[in-house]
Scaffold this active site. Structure first.
Site, short mmCIF file in Angstrom:
data_model
loop_
_atom_site.label_atom_id
_atom_site.label_comp_id
_atom_site.label_asym_id
_atom_site.label_seq_id
_atom_site.Cartn_x
_atom_site.Cartn_y
_atom_site.Cartn_z
N ASP A 284 0.81 -1.22 0.00
CA ASP A 284 0.00 0.00 0.00
C ASP A 284 0.84 1.26 0.00
O ASP A 284 2.01 1.27 0.37
CB ASP A 284 -0.96 0.00 1.19
CG ASP A 284 -0.22 -0.10 2.53
OD1 ASP A 284 0.75 -0.88 2.61
OD2 ASP A 284 -0.62 0.58 3.49
N GLU B 159 -0.57 -1.95 5.22
CA GLU B 159 0.32 -1.85 6.38
C GLU B 159 0.23 -0.46 7.01
O GLU B 159 0.30 -0.33 8.24
CB GLU B 159 1.78 -2.13 5.96
CG GLU B 159 2.77 -2.16 7.13
CD GLU B 159 3.18 -0.79 7.64
OE1 GLU B 159 3.32 -0.64 8.87
OE2 GLU B 159 3.37 0.14 6.81
#
Length: 403
Positions: free
Chosen positions: A91, A149
């Site tokens: 991400d 994350e």
């Protein structure tokens, strides 16, 4: 495949085998493709589709849609044996990129400002190499492409989805490109590497009034200011000096006009620590201090406190394995950085709570190329030479652990 981007300048990769050095142009291309199309947590559809297409083309068995957008790739060696997992987060961050580079983010307000694009490219390159050299290691490798994350956290949902089962994972490793270390340095240590993180919001409920008549009020700003000061005594007077901890107040909002005493004040903060035994203790002290200060002034409060990620605790045996590999890969005088702790947090910690493992840093800063901005900065970027080094680290860890 021919890269559509110019290849980054390469430094000495003497510790990297020739076949992985040959992957460097592809690693750079993949990383820059990810960088151009950054996606926030649990929205990594384009990233996951790109990964899945590559894995399918290479004949690698994989599962998609794990914890919404995650992928688990499974590569079987020549015989049965141990199972090693490799984790990479995918991400990006809600940051508008300020770099003027050919691979600049094409998604306004979203940027890979922490190196996850590099993590994903390294894991993809590792998958390709291992699939082509399945006869060179025993056992099984599971590569976990993890969403979110940066928040709200994708590791725990992936574990709950069973990624460490069928076959059961014996150990796990992961890396973080790290602009706090010079390019090519390996930061690895047993025990605590990154901190646990907790957060809180608190509203102080006072009694507003005129600035000229404070005796008729309960000044929420005065109460809040005393709370901010008092909270700093938790680390200085309640936590063992041998243990590291941080209590940070990042927000303080109150008042609407200079001559009006505010009836409410809002403070928000973060708590970080390494020692798991501190879990719950700092939260308890925060509420005790807030309650005591409020009682002494006749105010009340509303406190919302929650835990995000536990501390990243490396298993000593797996950390030693990673260090032994690092000593084979890095060139002097770059070397190993064992004292590389940070109060930053990472949800790799959930994997390390579930199975033994090691998370390590791969230095990626190169000031000579103006590639040394800190993580989460709108001009963050890193020296792409480390991509091949990351693949080499992972491949050697697989060979050493599984064989």
């Amino acid at each position: 495949m021919v890269s559509v981007f110019p290849q980054a300048n390469s430094a000495n990769l003497s510790g990297v085998r020739l076949e992985i050095r040959a992957l460097q142009p592809q690693l750079v291309e993949w990383r820059r493709c990810f960088h151009q199309k950054p996606e926030l947590g649990f929205q990594e559809q384009l990233t996951a589709e790109f990964i899945s297409r590559k894995l399918t083309a290479w004949g690698i068995e994989h599962q998609t849609g794990v914890a919404q957008t995650g992928i688990v790739a499974t590569i079987q060696g020549k015989t049965g044996g141990k199972v090693l997992a490799i984790r990479a987060d995918m991400d990006a961050l809600p940051i508008h990129e300020m770099n003027e580079v050919p691979y600049k983010s094409q998604h306004p307000g979203v940027m890979h400002a922490c190196g996850h694009d590099g993590h994903t490219a390294i894991a993809l390159g590792t998958a390709y190499y291992l699939q082509q050299h399945r006869q060179q290691f025993t056992g099984t490798v599971k590569i976990l492409f993890q969403p979110a994350e940066e928040g709200p956290g994708g590791a725990k949902p992936m574990i709950e989805a069973g990624v460490l089962k069928n076959p059961d994972v014996d150990a796990i490793i992961g890396l973080h490109l790290w602009n706090n270390l010079p390019m090519g340095t390996i930061g690895v240590r047993p025990g605590a590497l990154m901190a646990a993180v907790e957060s809180f919001n608190c509203t102080i409920l006072g009694k507003g009034g005129h600035g000229a008549m404070p005796h008729q009020t309960v000044d929420s700003i005065v109460v809040g200011a005393q709370i901010v000061n008092a909270l700093q005594t938790i680390v200085s007077r309640n936590v063992n000096p041998i243990d590291s901890a941080v209590v940070t107040i990042g927000e303080f909002h109150a008042g609407t006009k200079r001559n009006v005493i505010a009836d409410t004040a809002k403070i928000s903060g973060t708590v970080r620590y390494f020692n798991p035994l501190l879990k719950g203790f700092i939260q308890q002290r925060i509420e005790q201090i807030i309650s005591g200060v409020c009682v002494s002034h006749g105010a009340s409060y509303d406190l919302d406190y929650w835990s995000l990620y536990p501390a990243v605790i490396n298993d000593s045996t797996i950390a030693q394995l990673v260090r032994s590999v690092a000593e084979e890969v890095v060139e002097t005088p770059l070397g190993i950085a064992p004292e590389c702790q940070t109060m930053g947090a990472e949800d790799m910690s959930f994997f390390l709570e579930a199975v033994p493992g090691c998370y390590f840093f791969l230095g990626s800063a190169n000031p000579d190329k103006d590639l040394a901005y800190p993580h989460h900065h709108p001009r963050f970027d890193f020296d792409e030479t480390v991509l091949a080094m990351g693949v080499e680290m992972f491949v050697r860890c697989v060979e050493k652990f599984c064989n």
